[in-house]
Design a protein around this motif. Sequence first.
Motif, PDB file in Angstrom:
ATOM      1  N   SER A   1      43.875  18.477  81.260  1.00 23.13           N
ATOM      2  CA  SER A   1      42.501  18.895  80.977  1.00 23.13           C
ATOM      3  C   SER A   1      41.556  18.460  82.101  1.00 23.13           C
ATOM      4  CB  SER A   1      42.094  18.340  79.618  1.00 23.13           C
ATOM      5  OG  SER A   1      40.909  17.669  79.654  1.00 23.13           O
ATOM      6  N   LEU A   2      41.789  17.248  82.658  1.00 21.30           N
ATOM      7  CA  LEU A   2      40.960  16.771  83.779  1.00 21.30           C
ATOM      8  C   LEU A   2      41.076  17.717  84.973  1.00 21.30           C
ATOM      9  CD1 LEU A   2      41.337  12.898  84.227  1.00 21.30           C
ATOM     10  CD2 LEU A   2      39.247  14.188  83.928  1.00 21.30           C
ATOM     11  N   ILE A   3      42.314  18.142  85.255  1.00 17.96           N
ATOM     12  CA  ILE A   3      42.543  19.030  86.403  1.00 17.96           C
ATOM     13  C   ILE A   3      41.859  20.377  86.164  1.00 17.96           C
ATOM     14  CG2 ILE A   3      44.305  20.290  87.722  1.00 17.96           C
ATOM     15  CD1 ILE A   3      46.146  17.835  87.262  1.00 17.96           C
ATOM     16  N   GLN A   4      41.967  20.897  84.956  1.00 19.04           N
ATOM     17  CA  GLN A   4      41.335  22.181  84.625  1.00 19.04           C
ATOM     18  C   GLN A   4      39.817  22.094  84.777  1.00 19.04           C
ATOM     19  OE1 GLN A   4      42.424  25.183  84.322  1.00 19.04           O
ATOM     20  NE2 GLN A   4      44.497  24.406  84.628  1.00 19.04           N
ATOM     21  N   ARG A   5      39.252  21.014  84.232  1.00 13.13           N
ATOM     22  CA  ARG A   5      37.791  20.845  84.325  1.00 13.13           C
ATOM     23  C   ARG A   5      37.365  20.653  85.775  1.00 13.13           C
ATOM     24  NH1 ARG A   5      36.226  16.101  81.112  1.00 13.13           N
ATOM     25  NH2 ARG A   5      38.384  15.859  80.532  1.00 13.13           N
TER      26      ARG A   5
ATOM     27  N   LEU B   1      34.700  22.638  90.437  1.00 12.82           N
ATOM     28  CA  LEU B   1      34.775  22.870  91.880  1.00 12.82           C
ATOM     29  C   LEU B   1      34.479  24.331  92.193  1.00 12.82           C
ATOM     30  CD1 LEU B   1      35.522  21.683  94.667  1.00 12.82           C
ATOM     31  CD2 LEU B   1      37.897  22.239  94.201  1.00 12.82           C
ATOM     32  N   GLN B   2      35.033  25.200  91.361  1.00 13.20           N
ATOM     33  CA  GLN B   2      34.828  26.635  91.552  1.00 13.20           C
ATOM     34  C   GLN B   2      33.335  26.987  91.492  1.00 13.20           C
ATOM     35  OE1 GLN B   2      36.899  28.967  88.650  1.00 13.20           O
ATOM     36  NE2 GLN B   2      37.050  30.730  89.989  1.00 13.20           N
ATOM     37  N   SER B   3      32.648  26.458  90.458  1.00 11.19           N
ATOM     38  CA  SER B   3      31.225  26.792  90.331  1.00 11.19           C
ATOM     39  C   SER B   3      30.421  26.196  91.485  1.00 11.19           C
ATOM     40  CB  SER B   3      30.676  26.345  88.980  1.00 11.19           C
ATOM     41  OG  SER B   3      30.780  24.966  88.873  1.00 11.19           O
ATOM     42  N   LYS B   4      30.807  24.993  91.923  1.00 10.26           N
ATOM     43  CA  LYS B   4      30.087  24.369  93.048  1.00 10.26           C
ATOM     44  C   LYS B   4      30.295  25.162  94.333  1.00 10.26           C
ATOM     45  CE  LYS B   4      30.024  19.644  91.300  1.00 10.26           C
ATOM     46  NZ  LYS B   4      28.580  19.433  91.180  1.00 10.26           N
ATOM     47  N   LEU B   5      31.526  25.630  94.539  1.00  5.84           N
ATOM     48  CA  LEU B   5      31.813  26.406  95.748  1.00  5.84           C
ATOM     49  C   LEU B   5      31.086  27.758  95.709  1.00  5.84           C
ATOM     50  CD1 LEU B   5      35.620  25.683  96.219  1.00  5.84           C
ATOM     51  CD2 LEU B   5      33.818  25.090  97.822  1.00  5.84           C
ATOM     52  N   LYS B   6      31.015  28.327  94.505  1.00  4.62           N
ATOM     53  CA  LYS B   6      30.330  29.620  94.355  1.00  4.62           C
ATOM     54  C   LYS B   6      28.856  29.447  94.710  1.00  4.62           C
ATOM     55  CE  LYS B   6      31.944  32.509  90.921  1.00  4.62           C
ATOM     56  NZ  LYS B   6      32.009  32.806  89.470  1.00  4.62           N
ATOM     57  N   THR B   7      28.238  28.386  94.161  1.00  2.29           N
ATOM     58  CA  THR B   7      26.827  28.109  94.454  1.00  2.29           C
ATOM     59  C   THR B   7      26.626  27.888  95.947  1.00  2.29           C
ATOM     60  OG1 THR B   7      26.895  26.869  92.385  1.00  2.29           O
ATOM     61  CG2 THR B   7      24.867  26.735  93.642  1.00  2.29           C
ATOM     62  N   ALA B   8      27.558  27.159  96.535  1.00  2.31           N
ATOM     63  CA  ALA B   8      27.435  26.849  97.964  1.00  2.31           C
ATOM     64  C   ALA B   8      27.548  28.104  98.816  1.00  2.31           C
ATOM     65  CB  ALA B   8      28.511  25.859  98.358  1.00  2.31           C
TER      66      ALA B   8
END
Lengths: 86, 200
Positions: free
Chosen positions: B176-180, B185-192
């Motif tokens: 679950s930690l890896i999934q979260r 990370l995905q949302s942060k990279l998208k924002t970036a």
Amino acid sequence: MNSDLDLLSQISSVEAPPFLLDKISQKIEGRKKRMVSPKLAYTLTVAFTVVLAINIVFIFRYSTSKPNHSDWIGSMSLLEDHSLYK
Amino acid sequence: MKRSVFLCQYITLSHPIDNIHTMTFEQIYNKNVKLVYNLCLQYVHNLEDAEEITQDVFISVHDSLNKFEFQSKISTWIYRIAINKSLDFIKAKNTKKRFAFIYRLFNENNEIQYEQSHFEHPGILMENKEEIKQIFTRIDQLPPNQRTALILNKIEKKSHSEIAEIMLLSSKAVESLIQRGKSNLQSKLKTARVDPNNIV
């Protein structure tokens, strides 16, 4: 996203710098030299406690008591209830 | 005789090896230094800092070997120390950065003494450097647990059960930690990618 994580998996492991063990050994040895021995620490603590106890005893036993108020007034030849101030 | 006591009698820098329980400090160092150095490098992305943390890790290992109770593999225990030391180092550096203006007030030259470490990771190919630097910047913003799980899984290529042993968690919790971590990370990279100046 997966391509980003694939990039992470491409990171290769590197060798640790040489002489790192020597540096660690030196730090360990240096720390041992700087450390105060438990015997010395114990002796210093006992000595400090004894000096502190002697000081406390001297302060309580030999400190001069405050002069009595009426004695002081008498010695200065003053009136305790001066009518001028009433 | 308790094995840990037996081990600590041999923790000098030059005693010979008999078996796994009588390894010398030097042998423990040689066996684990690469994994510790690389793990530290994944956290701090800087050679000097990684070297400093590696030294601290092995000093702690040297000091605590007599407390090691053989409930896990020695490498797992060393991994744990390395993770904690790396996270502590980052925390200390961030605190120093936060209070840099105070140092400036008391510094005669009026210069900020704290210097941001530059990105220097020898395990990364030149052509991927900028992209991986961006990913690491976002990984650094994740909560410590998610960051650790992602680093161990994606870079150190550890299985869920190995990570669970290192992090003292269940395999499900690790999953679950890896999934979260991945989705954060995905949302942060998208924002970036939408706004490259946004680093929050």
